[in-house]
Motif scaffolding. Structure first.
Motif, PDB file in Angstrom:
ATOM      1  N   ASP A  76     -23.335  -1.542  15.992  1.00 49.20           N
ATOM      2  CA  ASP A  76     -23.208  -1.936  17.392  1.00 49.20           C
ATOM      3  C   ASP A  76     -21.875  -1.501  17.985  1.00 49.20           C
ATOM      4  O   ASP A  76     -21.782  -1.303  19.212  1.00 49.20           O
ATOM      5  CB  ASP A  76     -23.366  -3.459  17.521  1.00 49.20           C
ATOM      6  CG  ASP A  76     -24.766  -3.914  17.120  1.00 49.20           C
ATOM      7  OD1 ASP A  76     -25.687  -3.033  17.147  1.00 49.20           O
ATOM      8  OD2 ASP A  76     -24.930  -5.082  16.749  1.00 49.20           O
ATOM      9  N   THR A  77     -20.855  -1.392  17.178  1.00 49.26           N
ATOM     10  CA  THR A  77     -19.518  -1.052  17.697  1.00 49.26           C
ATOM     11  C   THR A  77     -18.999   0.287  17.169  1.00 49.26           C
ATOM     12  O   THR A  77     -17.839   0.625  17.359  1.00 49.26           O
ATOM     13  CB  THR A  77     -18.517  -2.156  17.328  1.00 49.26           C
ATOM     14  OG1 THR A  77     -18.487  -2.290  15.898  1.00 49.26           O
ATOM     15  CG2 THR A  77     -18.908  -3.489  17.965  1.00 49.26           C
ATOM     16  N   ARG A  78     -19.842   1.064  16.491  1.00 47.92           N
ATOM     17  CA  ARG A  78     -19.397   2.325  15.876  1.00 47.92           C
ATOM     18  C   ARG A  78     -19.340   3.440  16.909  1.00 47.92           C
ATOM     19  O   ARG A  78     -20.273   3.628  17.697  1.00 47.92           O
ATOM     20  CB  ARG A  78     -20.346   2.710  14.742  1.00 47.92           C
ATOM     21  CG  ARG A  78     -19.940   3.972  14.015  1.00 47.92           C
ATOM     22  CD  ARG A  78     -20.757   4.151  12.761  1.00 47.92           C
ATOM     23  NE  ARG A  78     -22.177   4.138  13.068  1.00 47.92           N
ATOM     24  CZ  ARG A  78     -23.141   3.871  12.191  1.00 47.92           C
ATOM     25  NH1 ARG A  78     -22.795   3.533  10.955  1.00 47.92           N
ATOM     26  NH2 ARG A  78     -24.408   3.884  12.539  1.00 47.92           N
ATOM     27  N   THR A  79     -18.226   4.168  16.896  1.00 50.42           N
ATOM     28  CA  THR A  79     -18.040   5.342  17.762  1.00 50.42           C
ATOM     29  C   THR A  79     -18.110   6.598  16.900  1.00 50.42           C
ATOM     30  O   THR A  79     -17.346   6.741  15.946  1.00 50.42           O
ATOM     31  CB  THR A  79     -16.690   5.280  18.490  1.00 50.42           C
ATOM     32  OG1 THR A  79     -16.641   4.078  19.289  1.00 50.42           O
ATOM     33  CG2 THR A  79     -16.504   6.495  19.373  1.00 50.42           C
ATOM     34  N   THR A  80     -18.995   7.500  17.260  1.00 46.61           N
ATOM     35  CA  THR A  80     -19.230   8.728  16.481  1.00 46.61           C
ATOM     36  C   THR A  80     -18.782   9.939  17.289  1.00 46.61           C
ATOM     37  O   THR A  80     -19.121  10.061  18.474  1.00 46.61           O
ATOM     38  CB  THR A  80     -20.707   8.872  16.101  1.00 46.61           C
ATOM     39  OG1 THR A  80     -21.145   7.676  15.419  1.00 46.61           O
ATOM     40  CG2 THR A  80     -20.925  10.095  15.219  1.00 46.61           C
ATOM     41  N   SER A  81     -17.998  10.831  16.612  1.00 47.01           N
ATOM     42  CA  SER A  81     -17.497  12.054  17.276  1.00 47.01           C
ATOM     43  C   SER A  81     -17.822  13.260  16.408  1.00 47.01           C
ATOM     44  O   SER A  81     -17.732  13.208  15.178  1.00 47.01           O
ATOM     45  CB  SER A  81     -15.986  11.974  17.510  1.00 47.01           C
ATOM     46  OG  SER A  81     -15.653  10.818  18.269  1.00 47.01           O
ATOM     47  N   MET A  82     -18.182  14.347  17.061  1.00 48.27           N
ATOM     48  CA  MET A  82     -18.431  15.627  16.384  1.00 48.27           C
ATOM     49  C   MET A  82     -17.692  16.707  17.153  1.00 48.27           C
ATOM     50  O   MET A  82     -17.834  16.825  18.365  1.00 48.27           O
ATOM     51  CB  MET A  82     -19.929  15.937  16.320  1.00 48.27           C
ATOM     52  CG  MET A  82     -20.248  17.266  15.616  1.00 48.27           C
ATOM     53  SD  MET A  82     -22.017  17.592  15.552  1.00 48.27           S
ATOM     54  CE  MET A  82     -22.544  16.270  14.461  1.00 48.27           C
ATOM     55  N   THR A  83     -16.897  17.527  16.402  1.00 45.43           N
ATOM     56  CA  THR A  83     -16.066  18.553  17.046  1.00 45.43           C
ATOM     57  C   THR A  83     -16.205  19.870  16.285  1.00 45.43           C
ATOM     58  O   THR A  83     -16.147  19.892  15.049  1.00 45.43           O
ATOM     59  CB  THR A  83     -14.592  18.130  17.070  1.00 45.43           C
ATOM     60  OG1 THR A  83     -14.474  16.839  17.692  1.00 45.43           O
ATOM     61  CG2 THR A  83     -13.754  19.146  17.833  1.00 45.43           C
ATOM     62  N   LEU A  84     -16.362  20.947  17.032  1.00 43.43           N
ATOM     63  CA  LEU A  84     -16.373  22.307  16.479  1.00 43.43           C
ATOM     64  C   LEU A  84     -15.081  22.990  16.911  1.00 43.43           C
ATOM     65  O   LEU A  84     -14.838  23.151  18.108  1.00 43.43           O
ATOM     66  CB  LEU A  84     -17.590  23.093  16.975  1.00 43.43           C
ATOM     67  CG  LEU A  84     -17.718  24.535  16.467  1.00 43.43           C
ATOM     68  CD1 LEU A  84     -17.947  24.547  14.964  1.00 43.43           C
ATOM     69  CD2 LEU A  84     -18.856  25.258  17.188  1.00 43.43           C
ATOM     70  N   SER A  85     -14.244  23.388  15.917  1.00 46.59           N
ATOM     71  CA  SER A  85     -12.923  23.960  16.206  1.00 46.59           C
ATOM     72  C   SER A  85     -12.864  25.416  15.750  1.00 46.59           C
ATOM     73  O   SER A  85     -13.484  25.801  14.754  1.00 46.59           O
ATOM     74  CB  SER A  85     -11.812  23.153  15.516  1.00 46.59           C
ATOM     75  OG  SER A  85     -11.865  21.778  15.898  1.00 46.59           O
ATOM     76  N   GLN A  86     -12.118  26.193  16.521  1.00 44.35           N
ATOM     77  CA  GLN A  86     -11.931  27.603  16.190  1.00 44.35           C
ATOM     78  C   GLN A  86     -10.460  27.957  16.394  1.00 44.35           C
ATOM     79  O   GLN A  86      -9.886  27.695  17.456  1.00 44.35           O
ATOM     80  CB  GLN A  86     -12.806  28.487  17.077  1.00 44.35           C
ATOM     81  CG  GLN A  86     -12.584  29.974  16.898  1.00 44.35           C
ATOM     82  CD  GLN A  86     -12.991  30.462  15.500  1.00 44.35           C
ATOM     83  OE1 GLN A  86     -14.110  30.221  15.068  1.00 44.35           O
ATOM     84  NE2 GLN A  86     -12.079  31.126  14.815  1.00 44.35           N
ATOM     85  N   THR A  87      -9.864  28.582  15.348  1.00 41.68           N
ATOM     86  CA  THR A  87      -8.478  29.032  15.439  1.00 41.68           C
ATOM     87  C   THR A  87      -8.443  30.420  16.062  1.00 41.68           C
ATOM     88  O   THR A  87      -9.152  31.328  15.621  1.00 41.68           O
ATOM     89  CB  THR A  87      -7.816  29.045  14.063  1.00 41.68           C
ATOM     90  OG1 THR A  87      -7.820  27.710  13.527  1.00 41.68           O
ATOM     91  CG2 THR A  87      -6.384  29.545  14.149  1.00 41.68           C
ATOM     92  N   ILE A  88      -7.638  30.572  17.080  1.00 36.36           N
ATOM     93  CA  ILE A  88      -7.467  31.864  17.748  1.00 36.36           C
ATOM     94  C   ILE A  88      -6.122  32.429  17.325  1.00 36.36           C
ATOM     95  O   ILE A  88      -5.066  31.849  17.607  1.00 36.36           O
ATOM     96  CB  ILE A  88      -7.541  31.703  19.280  1.00 36.36           C
ATOM     97  CG1 ILE A  88      -8.889  31.097  19.672  1.00 36.36           C
ATOM     98  CG2 ILE A  88      -7.338  33.047  19.968  1.00 36.36           C
ATOM     99  CD1 ILE A  88      -9.010  30.795  21.152  1.00 36.36           C
ATOM    100  N   GLU A  89      -6.150  33.551  16.623  1.00 32.70           N
ATOM    101  CA  GLU A  89      -4.919  34.169  16.129  1.00 32.70           C
ATOM    102  C   GLU A  89      -4.210  34.901  17.260  1.00 32.70           C
ATOM    103  O   GLU A  89      -4.818  35.670  18.005  1.00 32.70           O
ATOM    104  CB  GLU A  89      -5.226  35.146  14.994  1.00 32.70           C
ATOM    105  CG  GLU A  89      -5.779  34.471  13.752  1.00 32.70           C
ATOM    106  CD  GLU A  89      -6.064  35.465  12.634  1.00 32.70           C
ATOM    107  OE1 GLU A  89      -5.539  35.256  11.523  1.00 32.70           O
ATOM    108  OE2 GLU A  89      -6.796  36.431  12.875  1.00 32.70           O
ATOM    109  N   LEU A  90      -2.944  34.663  17.368  1.00 33.22           N
ATOM    110  CA  LEU A  90      -2.124  35.298  18.391  1.00 33.22           C
ATOM    111  C   LEU A  90      -1.047  36.165  17.724  1.00 33.22           C
ATOM    112  O   LEU A  90      -0.765  36.029  16.533  1.00 33.22           O
ATOM    113  CB  LEU A  90      -1.461  34.239  19.272  1.00 33.22           C
ATOM    114  CG  LEU A  90      -2.397  33.276  20.017  1.00 33.22           C
ATOM    115  CD1 LEU A  90      -1.599  32.265  20.816  1.00 33.22           C
ATOM    116  CD2 LEU A  90      -3.359  34.047  20.912  1.00 33.22           C
ATOM    117  N   GLY A  91      -0.439  37.027  18.494  1.00 34.51           N
ATOM    118  CA  GLY A  91       0.647  37.862  17.977  1.00 34.51           C
ATOM    119  C   GLY A  91       0.190  39.107  17.247  1.00 34.51           C
ATOM    120  O   GLY A  91       1.003  39.791  16.622  1.00 34.51           O
TER     121      GLY A  91
END
Length: 418
Positions: A76-91
Motif C-alpha cells: 500500500d505504501t511502496r514506491t517503485t522506480s525504473m530508470t534506463l541510464s546511458q553514459t555519453i562519452e565526452l572529450g
C-alpha cells in the motif's frame, strides 16, 4: 577409363614431393616454404588478426544500464522506480581509443614484417650453410681419395725399397685424418640440413640436398638503395610507429580528463499519487581533485622516451649496417683473392709435388705439405663464402627484404656505403 585415370593422377600427386626432394631444394622454394610454414611467423600472423578485435572493441559505446528500486516493502505504501541510464562519452574518448588500437595494430603488422625479414634471412643463411656443407663433404671425399691413392703409391715404393717405411706410416696417418675429416663434414652437413628444416617448418628428414652455386657471392646494392632500405626497414618503422602509438596514448589520457555525462530516463509510481510519474536524471562528475593529470604526465614522458628511442634505433641500425657492409667487402676481397691467386697456385704446387714424388724427385713429406696447403686454402675459401652469406643475411635481417629495384642494381663492393 576414368576409374583408371583417377588413381594414376593421385599417385602422381603423392609422388610429387618425393621427386622434388630427389632433385634438390632450390633457394626460392626454401624461402617460400619458410614464409608459408614457419610456426613463429604463423603466431605473429595470428597476433595481427587478434588486433582487429581490439579495434572493434575500442569503437563500441558503453552499454546502457537499467535500474529498479522499490521503497518500502508494504504494497500500500511502496514506491517503485525504473530508470534506463546511458553514459555519453565526452572529450573524444571513443575516437582516441580507436586511434590507439589502430596504432597497436600497426605495431603488430610491423612486428610481423620484422619476423618475416628474420625468417627470410635465416632461411637464406641456412640454405647456403647447407650448400657450403655439401661442398665441404665433396672436398673431404676428394681429399680421402687423394690420401688413399697417395698411401697406395707410397706402399708400392716401400715394397720396391725406394723410400723408407716411415713414409708409409705418414701416408696412412694422412689417410686416417682425411677419413675423420670426411665424417666430420658429413655430420656438419646433417646439422645444417636440420637447421634448414627447422626454419622452414618442414618435417624432419624431408630434405636430402639443396641445389645452387656455392661460389655465388651476395651482391651489394648502391648506397642510395641501402639508404632507401634503411628508411623503410621494419625495425626503424616500428620505432617510429611506437612514437605514434605513444602520441595516441597521450591523447587518450587527455580525453579521459574530460568527465562523462550520464543521462537517465524512467518512471516512478507511488500509491499516494495514483499515477505513473516520469523520471529524468543527469549526472556528471565534478573534476575537482582527479583530472587524470598524473596519467597525462606519464603518457607525455613516455612519448618523449619513444622519440628518443626511435632516434637511437636509427643510429644503431645505421652503424650496424655500415659495419656489416665493411665486413662483407672484406670477405668479398678475400674470396676474390683466394679464387684468383691462392687456389690456383696451391693446386699447381700440389700437382707438381705429386708428379715429382711419382718421379722420385720429391719426398712424400713434400707432397703432404703441398696437399695440406691446398686443402687449407679451399677450407679458407669456403669459410669466407660462408661468412659473406651470413653477413648478407644479417643485412637483410636488419633492413628487411630487398625489393626488385635494389636487387637489380648491384655495384662493386667498394661503392656500397649507406
Amino acid at each position: 577409363m576414368r576409374r583408371l585415370l583417377v588413381p594414376l593422377a593421385w599417385a602422381a600427386i603423392v609422388s610429387l614431393p618425393t621427386s622434388l626432394a630427389a632433385q634438390g631444394l632450390t633457394l626460392e622454394a626454401a624461402v617460400q616454404t619458410a614464409l608459408r610454414q614457419n610456426p613463429t611467423l604463423r603466431a605473429f600472423g595470428h597476433e595481427l588478426e587478434a588486433s582487429d578485435g581490439a579495434i572493434r572493441q575500442a569503437g563500441l559505446i558503453p552499454n546502457p544500464s537499467l535500474s529498479l528500486t522499490a521503497e518500502d516493502t508494504r504494497k500500500d505504501t511502496r514506491t517503485t522506480s525504473m530508470t534506463l541510464s546511458q553514459t555519453i562519452e565526452l572529450g573524444g574518448k571513443r575516437s582516441a581509443r580507436v586511434e590507439l588500437a589502430r596504432r597497436e595494430r600497426d605495431l603488430a603488422a610491423l612486428d610481423l614484417a620484422t619476423q618475416r625479414a628474420d625468417v627470410r634471412a635465416t632461411t637464406i643463411q641456412a640454405f647456403f650453410d647447407v650448400l657450403i656443407a655439401q661442398e665441404r663433404v665433396e672436398v673431404a671425399r676428394e681429399s680421402l681419395e687423394i690420401a688413399g691413392s697417395g698411401a697406395s703409391a707410397v706402399s708400392r715404393r716401400v715394397m720396391a725399397g725406394k723410400v723408407s717405411p716411415v713414409e708409409e706410416t705418414r701416408a696412412k696417418v694422412a689417410e686416417s685424418t682425411a677419413r675423420i675429416e670426411l665424417r666430420q663434414s658429413q655430420a656438419d652437413l646433417r646439422g645444417a640440413l636440420q637447421a634448414l628444416v627447422a626454419v622452414m617448418g618442414a618435417e624432419p628428414d624431408t630434405i636430402a640436398r639443396v641445389d645452387g652455386s656455392a661460389d655465388a657471392m651476395p651482391a651489394l646494392s648502391a648506397a642510395a638503395v641501402l639508404n632507401e632500405r634503411l628508411e623503410r626497414s621494419p625495425a626503424l618503422q616500428r620505432a617510429r610507429m611506437d612514437v605514434q602509438r605513444a602520441e595516441a596514448a597521450f591523447q587518450l589520457e587527455r580525453s579521459r580528463g574530460v568527465p562523462d555525462v550520464t543521462v537517465g530516463i524512467g518512471a516512478q509510481r507511488a500509491p499516494d499519487v495514483g499515477r505513473t510519474q516520469p523520471l529524468i536524471s543527469v549526472s556528471i562528475p565534478i573534476p575537482l581533485f582527479d583530472r587524470n593529470q598524473g596519467a597525462q604526465f606519464q603518457a607525455l614522458r613516455k612519448r618523449e622516451a619513444a622519440q628518443a628511442l626511435a632516434q637511437a634505433e636509427e643510429q644503431r641500425l645505421r652503424a650496424e649496417v655500415l659495419q656489416a657492409v665493411d665486413q662483407l667487402e672484406a670477405r668479398a676481397d678475400e674470396v676474390d683473392a683466394l679464387r684468383r691467386d691462392v687456389l690456383p697456385g696451391a693446386r699447381t704446387a700440389y700437382e707438381a709435388a705429386r708428379r715429382g714424388f711419382e718421379l722420385g724427385k720429391f719426398g712424400f713429406l713434400d707432397v703432404l705439405d703441398a696437399q695440406r696447403t691446398w686443402l687449407q686454402a679451399r677450407g679458407q675459401y669456403f669459410s669466407a663464402l660462408s661468412q659473406a652469406h651470413r653477413l648478407s643475411a644479417d643485412i637483410d635481417r636488419r633492413l628487411g627484404s630487398p625489393d626488385e629495384r635494389g636487387d637489380a642494381a648491384p655495384v662493386p663492393t667498394s661503392a656500397a656505403r649507406p
